[in-house]
Design a protein around this motif. Structure first.
Motif, mmCIF file in Angstrom:
data_model
loop_
_atom_site.group_PDB
_atom_site.id
_atom_site.type_symbol
_atom_site.label_atom_id
_atom_site.label_comp_id
_atom_site.label_asym_id
_atom_site.label_seq_id
_atom_site.Cartn_x
_atom_site.Cartn_y
_atom_site.Cartn_z
ATOM 1 N N VAL A 280 66.463 84.994 36.656
ATOM 2 C CA VAL A 280 65.601 86.167 36.596
ATOM 3 C C VAL A 280 64.851 86.138 35.269
ATOM 4 C CG1 VAL A 280 65.542 88.688 36.586
ATOM 5 C CG2 VAL A 280 67.202 87.491 38.025
ATOM 6 N N ALA A 281 63.530 86.043 35.339
ATOM 7 C CA ALA A 281 62.712 85.955 34.114
ATOM 8 C C ALA A 281 61.480 86.830 34.281
ATOM 9 C CB ALA A 281 62.320 84.503 33.848
ATOM 10 N N ILE A 282 61.711 88.123 34.554
ATOM 11 C CA ILE A 282 60.566 88.979 34.876
ATOM 12 C C ILE A 282 59.913 89.592 33.635
ATOM 13 C CG2 ILE A 282 61.366 89.470 37.219
ATOM 14 C CD1 ILE A 282 62.215 92.236 36.222
ATOM 15 N N GLY A 283 60.438 89.269 32.462
ATOM 16 C CA GLY A 283 59.746 89.633 31.230
ATOM 17 C C GLY A 283 59.767 91.109 30.907
ATOM 18 N N ALA A 284 58.757 91.541 30.149
ATOM 19 C CA ALA A 284 58.739 92.917 29.674
ATOM 20 C C ALA A 284 57.337 93.509 29.777
ATOM 21 C CB ALA A 284 59.208 92.965 28.223
ATOM 22 N N ASP A 285 57.305 94.828 29.919
ATOM 23 C CA ASP A 285 56.057 95.575 29.845
ATOM 24 C C ASP A 285 55.861 96.025 28.408
ATOM 25 O OD1 ASP A 285 54.699 95.765 32.264
ATOM 26 O OD2 ASP A 285 56.162 97.162 33.092
ATOM 27 N N VAL A 286 54.672 96.493 28.090
ATOM 28 C CA VAL A 286 54.508 97.107 26.780
ATOM 29 C C VAL A 286 54.473 98.624 26.944
ATOM 30 C CG1 VAL A 286 53.346 95.145 25.704
ATOM 31 C CG2 VAL A 286 51.990 96.922 26.823
ATOM 32 N N PHE A 287 54.907 99.279 25.905
ATOM 33 C CA PHE A 287 54.995 100.735 25.884
ATOM 34 C C PHE A 287 53.599 101.360 25.976
ATOM 35 C CE2 PHE A 287 55.102 104.619 23.244
ATOM 36 C CZ PHE A 287 56.082 105.325 23.911
ATOM 37 N N ASP A 288 53.490 102.452 26.746
ATOM 38 C CA ASP A 288 52.223 103.180 26.841
ATOM 39 C C ASP A 288 52.225 104.315 25.812
ATOM 40 O OD1 ASP A 288 50.086 104.781 27.359
ATOM 41 O OD2 ASP A 288 50.507 105.071 29.494
ATOM 42 N N PRO A 289 51.451 104.152 24.725
ATOM 43 C CA PRO A 289 51.565 105.123 23.625
ATOM 44 C C PRO A 289 50.897 106.452 23.902
ATOM 45 C CG PRO A 289 49.958 103.420 23.089
ATOM 46 C CD PRO A 289 50.517 103.070 24.434
ATOM 47 N N SER A 290 50.260 106.614 25.061
ATOM 48 C CA SER A 290 49.599 107.911 25.267
ATOM 49 C C SER A 290 50.624 109.027 25.423
ATOM 50 C CB SER A 290 48.647 107.853 26.462
ATOM 51 O OG SER A 290 49.302 107.362 27.580
ATOM 52 N N ILE A 291 51.915 108.686 25.553
ATOM 53 C CA ILE A 291 52.898 109.781 25.621
ATOM 54 C C ILE A 291 53.233 110.330 24.227
ATOM 55 C CG2 ILE A 291 53.872 108.921 27.788
ATOM 56 C CD1 ILE A 291 56.404 108.205 26.184
ATOM 57 N N ILE A 292 52.657 109.712 23.180
ATOM 58 C CA ILE A 292 52.810 110.295 21.838
ATOM 59 C C ILE A 292 51.466 110.916 21.476
ATOM 60 C CG2 ILE A 292 53.461 109.852 19.437
ATOM 61 C CD1 ILE A 292 54.740 107.238 20.356
ATOM 62 N N PRO A 293 51.246 112.212 21.787
ATOM 63 C CA PRO A 293 49.907 112.796 21.667
ATOM 64 C C PRO A 293 49.367 112.759 20.237
ATOM 65 C CG PRO A 293 51.571 114.474 22.212
ATOM 66 C CD PRO A 293 52.241 113.153 22.295
ATOM 67 N N GLN A 294 50.249 112.788 19.229
ATOM 68 C CA GLN A 294 49.778 112.831 17.834
ATOM 69 C C GLN A 294 48.982 111.586 17.463
ATOM 70 O OE1 GLN A 294 52.863 113.408 19.195
ATOM 71 N NE2 GLN A 294 54.211 113.015 17.443
ATOM 72 N N TYR A 295 49.170 110.493 18.184
ATOM 73 C CA TYR A 295 48.465 109.265 17.819
ATOM 74 C C TYR A 295 47.114 109.129 18.524
ATOM 75 C CZ TYR A 295 52.588 107.510 15.320
ATOM 76 O OH TYR A 295 53.608 107.336 14.443
ATOM 77 N N GLY A 296 46.880 109.997 19.489
ATOM 78 C CA GLY A 296 45.554 110.065 20.090
ATOM 79 C C GLY A 296 45.171 108.890 20.980
ATOM 80 N N TYR A 297 46.146 108.051 21.357
ATOM 81 C CA TYR A 297 45.787 106.910 22.204
ATOM 82 C C TYR A 297 45.338 107.424 23.573
ATOM 83 C CZ TYR A 297 45.884 102.508 24.688
ATOM 84 O OH TYR A 297 45.524 101.425 25.436
#
Ligand SMILES: Cc1cc2nc3c(=O)[nH]c(=O)nc-3n(C[C@H](O)[C@H](O)[C@H](O)COP(=O)(O)OP(=O)(O)OC[C@H]3O[C@@H](n4cnc5c(N)ncnc54)[C@H](O)[C@@H]3O)c2cc1C
Ligand code: SF4
Ligand code: SF4
Ligand code: SF4
Ligand code: SF4
Lengths: 92, 809
Positions: B341-358
């Motif tokens: 099993v080598a399905i790797g990783a996703d990257v975090f979606d930073p829009s759930i941290i509103p203070q950073y404005g992504y």
């Protein structure tokens, strides 16, 4: 959560779908509705108006959605519709 | 009596030899071993009992072997250290003397006795006698067993075509095994294909990856299935049956990737590979080096919907006539012996941290977007452009640990690659635009790997400014679209307000969203962080708990390319060992089904963590798939009709131990059930650490706490035990995936029953003890001491009455 796609692509201006100018020859239309039904972009709709053949010809609902696939021209049995590509302007 | 009859009678006569080990002074220091051996010789079926200085030594082993032959011993009991240590040694001794290894039993009088009761020789000796008695009574009921063998198909499946899956597939294929590599995207490559340069060497990522990708494409031993999904997995180690859905590309392998079709295609959408920073057409290839290079049509986007061909622009443009709208999804059945099993990783979606404005501020980007921007083959031709005005920023800030090391975002773990990735990114900017002012806001910089510190030093030398303390907030200047970072420098205890042209959020890695599905299909376990859990963190780091399945790369935990590749080669080697052997032996711990007793209720099927039991409702049958069974015994504990006999841990054997332990002074004792992997090992660890606790506990080992049937607990009370302790691995850490949830359920039911009957439910305790928690185990026994002391004779009698039925078994 996988990567979220939300931006307008940086090259969106460069690679735009073509824009079409739709010409409907209302009085040739026999009201079969094929063009409306088969337009993949839902550009056309039935009009209220009654033409010489006593049917409702199509009208353009949203020309900006047209991508000049010309399928309307191809399906129309009575050569009542054609599209020419035009330079895009404004929004798209 | 004929000769035959004599030999038969003799064969049936149980002849037990008992060896009490001094272990130098390790045992003899606090237990009178001679007295224990003397006592053992008085027990039923025991034909000889000896005390030996070092039973595990060559001399000790020889004595046992000789005795087996001379005295025709057909059971052997060694009272010494933990079976987790020397059971294999003595089992081998038995086998060498011609005795089936399942006829051997151990009493743990070191870790569970002499070492934890260093200062009370009398009580320790009495306890040792009890432990030997329990072992002898159990030994009398042991049965010989033959381990079954399962063939291993010499073919492997690798799920996920990132760098880890690519490496694993190539290694196995080069060894000579046929490999199916299944990738859900149109091309293999994974994250590594998306990134520009790699730390710490600053190699061009795709330049080093592309040759490997093309090797995969051309390898005669690899069947590459891209744009494909795993639908179903059945079977077990050696014999997995896998269903794969191969989605239609609508472009055949005649495609030469000339790209003429895409030029005429009117439909466009953001390219996922470029994180949406560039467009693609409905007919496309995700990136230039894609393998396979064959284009693919996104039918969601294409003007041609099911059944209607509206647009033929690409078809017309394709000289090779490679476009075929008639292609259908294909279901492919594979048969493989091992799975990686080598399905790797996703990257975090930073829009759930509103203070950073992504997602709101165009000039706040993620580190993955940065990779695409700085890549010469990317949407901006390698220029770091501000999305707001397409200008190169003069000042840039990196914010670390976005979606890592924070309870608030639910990602408390370190993502391992982001610190070094930022340092790499900072150096890349400096290389292209040396005047750029760069700030890095961090919590700690973790530069732990080979060559990492050098890179960090280089970045500082080149003038990158590192500021400890993440911004509390990022605010956008509406006019210029510049960004203000506001926070506290925790080293200087000063507030900062810094203005930059662009902010790069160094996002963490998180489990792929497909992890749930793969976990379910392959019955895998996951750690708290959501990544797959290995069978043992130190000694079996790439094995899954389920046989025949291995992990490689970020699927197991966030890691960099080097570690992913290392792990992939390890996984390939582990899978290769199995396939080279061509078979595995299954420990004879699996259940035996007694058809006459079975009511086909299906309860066992529900509790088996490995789906090793199949129910045939119509024919009132169950089927046990031995190769899939891990031997936890949870089914045996669940069956209300006694239709499943757990080999080597039968009801009778366990009851014999309970009965032996409760024969004298039951009202002063705790009967403890400990699972082999965690709580028994935890009790061993208490011994190794010489943690002292009361002598009144008698431990019975089961493979899993899930084996502890309520009737065992009831039996202990019915025999007058003061208290019972059930213990297992922590919830979520069960060696048998999740069997200990059954334990919890059963103990809770027993508590209710006790409460209803007016019994003090404190007399039954449940505790989760890991192999490292010796002190926790000892503390529990100490904590139970006052309960044991305060139990009144009336209470003992009442419990005997309430659970009277348990004596009938
Ligand atoms: C922004 C960023 C920068 C990085 N920079 C560096 C660096 O400079 N140096 C370095 O050493 N490391 C770096 N890394 C880490 C590096 O990317 C990983 O170590 C590496 O990609 C892990 O490879 P993998 O094969 O485990 O996973 P992935 O690359 O994630 O590949 C997994 C593959 O499996 C496929 N897949 C997923 N689910 C399924 C399914 N159900 N069925 C079939 N296929 C599936 C995916 O489509 C993907 O192709 C970086 C990571 C990020 C996010
Ligand atoms: S050219 Fe195609 S998209 Fe445009 S109106 Fe005709 S059918 Fe619709
Ligand atoms: S049929 Fe038309 S819309 Fe569909 S992929 Fe081909 S060119 Fe693009
Ligand atoms: S519950 Fe445990 S012992 Fe029973 S069949 Fe499943 S794995 Fe084997
Ligand atoms: S729990 Fe027992 S009776 Fe029920 S199906 Fe399983 S073996 Fe048969």
């Amino acid at each position: 959560m996988p990567v979220r796609i939300w931006r307008k692509p940086l090259d969106a201006e460069k690679a735009k779908p073509p824009c079409g100018e739709i010409h409907i020859l209302k009085d040739l239309c026999k009201g079969c509705g094929y063009c409306i039904e088969f337009c993949p972009r839902d550009v056309l709709e039935k009009s209220e108006e009654i033409n010489k053949r006593g049917v409702h010809p199509p009208r353009v609902a949203d020309e900006s959605r047209c991508v000049v696939c010309s399928f309307c021209t191809a399906v129309c049995p009575d050569f009542a519709i054609f599209v020419i590509e035009k330079p895009c302007e404004g929004g798209r | 009596m004929s000769e035959k009859d004599v030999s038969k009678a003799e064969a049936e006569e149980i002849r037990i030899g008992v060896y009490v080990c001094h272990c130098g002074l390790n045992i003899a220091g606090s237990v009178d071993c001679a007295e224990v051996a003397e006592f053992a010789s008085t027990l039923p079926h025991v034909v000889l009992a000896k005390d030996l200085r070092y039973t595990c030594s060559d001399q000790g082993q020889e004595i046992i072997k000789q005795d087996i032959k001379e005295h025709r011993l057909n059971r052997v009991v060694v009272a010494s250290c933990s079976p987790r240590l020397h059971e294999p040694t003595f089992r081998k001794v038995c086998e060498e003397a011609g005795l089936n290894k399942y006829l051997f039993e151990m009493a743990n009088i070191r870790e569970h006795c002499s070492w934890v009761h260093l200062y009370n020789r009398k009580a320790a000796t009495e306890k040792a006698k009890d432990l030997v008695k329990m072992a002898v009574m159990r030994a009398a009921l042991l049965q010989p067993a033959v381990e079954s063998e399962v063939p291993i198909r010499p073919e492997a499946l690798v799920i996920g075509g990132g760098v880890a899956g690519i490496q694993a597939a190539l290694d196995l294929a080069d060894t000579g095994y046929h490999v199916y590599l299944v990738e859900k995207e149109p091309s293999i490559g994974g994250r590594m294909a998306q990134i520009d340069k790699t730390f710490p060497t600053m190699d061009c990522s795709i330049c080093i990856l592309a040759p490997k990708m093309s090797d995969v494409g051309h390898h005669p031993n690899i069947t590459l299935l891209t744009y494909s999904e795993i639908l179903d997995v059945k079977g077990y180690i050696g014999n997995f049956k896998v269903k794969v859905l191969k989605k239609p590309r609508y472009v055949t392998s005649d495609c030469t990737a000339c790209g003429e079709c895409a030029k005429v295609c009117p439909m466009i959408a953001p390219n996922e590979f470029d994180v949406g920073l560039a467009i693609r057409h409905a007919i496309y290839t995700p990136f230039a080096q894609a393998v396979p290079s064959t284009y693919v049509i996104d039918r969601e986007l294409c003007l041609n919907k099911e059944g209607v061909i509206v647009c033929d622009k690409c078809t017309k443009a394709c000289e090779r006539q490679a476009i075929n709208f008639e292609m259908k999804p294909e279901e492919i059945e594979l048969e493989v012996g091992t799975i990686i099993v080598a399905i790797g990783a996703d990257v975090f979606d930073p829009s759930i941290i509103p203070q950073y404005g992504y997602g709101r501020y165009p000039n706040v980007i993620t580190s993955l977007e940065f990779e695409r921007l700085i890549n010469a083959g990317g949407p901006s031709g390698g220029k770091l452009l501000r999305p707001s005005d397409m200008q190169i920023p003069k000042t840039v800030a990196f914010v670390q640990c976005v979606g890592s090391r924070s309870e608030k975002t639910g990602k408390p773990y370190c993502s391992n690659v982001c610190c070094m990735n930022t340092i790499k990114d900072a150096l890349l900017i400096k290389e292209h635009w040396p005047e750029t002012q760069i700030y890095v806001f961090y919590v700690d910089i973790r530069a732990f790997g080979k060559g990492f510190e050098d890179l960090y030093r280089r970045a500082r030398k080149e003038g990158v400014i590192f500021i400890r303390g993440l911004p509390a907030e990022i605010v956008e200047d509406k006019q210029t679209r510049d960004l203000w970072l506001i926070g506290e420098n925790t080293l200087q205890k000063k507030l900062y307000r810094i203005r930059v042209g662009m902010v790069i959020l160094s996002v963490g890695l998180e489990p792929r969203k497909e992890t749930d599905l793969i976990q379910r299909l392959l019955t895998l376990s996951r750690s708290k962080d959501g990544f797959f859990m290995e069978a043992h963190p130190k000694l079996r780091p790439v094995d899954a708990a389920t046989g025949g399945i291995f992990f490689a790369g970020c699927a197991e935990s966030p890691k960099d390319i080097k570690d992913s590749v290392t792990q992939a080669s390890a996984a390939a080697a582990r899978a290769g060992i199995l396939m080279a052997k061509g078979k595995v032996t299954v420990e004879a711990l699996t259940p035996i089904w007694i058809p006459e007793k079975c009511q086909a209720c299906g309860l066992c099927v529900k509790v088996c963590p490995y789906n090793a039991i199949k129910l045939d409702k119509e024919r009132k049958k169950i089927e046990i798939i031995e190769a899939a069974c891990a031997g936890c015994g949870t089914c045996g504990a669940e069956c209300p009709f006694g239709a499943l006999v757990m080999r080597h841990f039968t009801d009778e054997q366990i009851i014999a131990q309970i009965d032996a332990a409760t024969e004298v002074d039951a009202d002063k004792k705790i009967i403890a059930f400990c699972c082999n992997w965690c709580s028994y090992a935890g009790a061993d660890f208490a011994g190794v650490s010489r943690i002292q606790y009361p002598e009144n506990v008698r431990i019975i080992r089961t493979m899993c706490s899930g084996r502890v049937a309520p009737k065992f607990v009831e039996r202990a009370f019915a025999r007058g035990a003061a208290a019972v302790l059930v213990s297992g691995c922590h919830l979520g850490d069960c060696h048998y995936i999740n069997a200990n949830y059954q334990t919890k359920k059963r103990v809770e039911r027993l508590w209710k029953k006790m409460e209803k009957a007016g019994l003090n439910k404190e007399r039954l305790q449940l505790v989760w003890v890991s192999a490292a928690e010796g002190e926790k185990f000892a503390a529990k026994i100490r904590e139970m001491q006052p309960i044991v002391e305060s139990v009144t004779p009336e209470e003992i009698e009442k419990a005997k009455e309430v659970f009277q039925k348990a004596l009938e078994l």
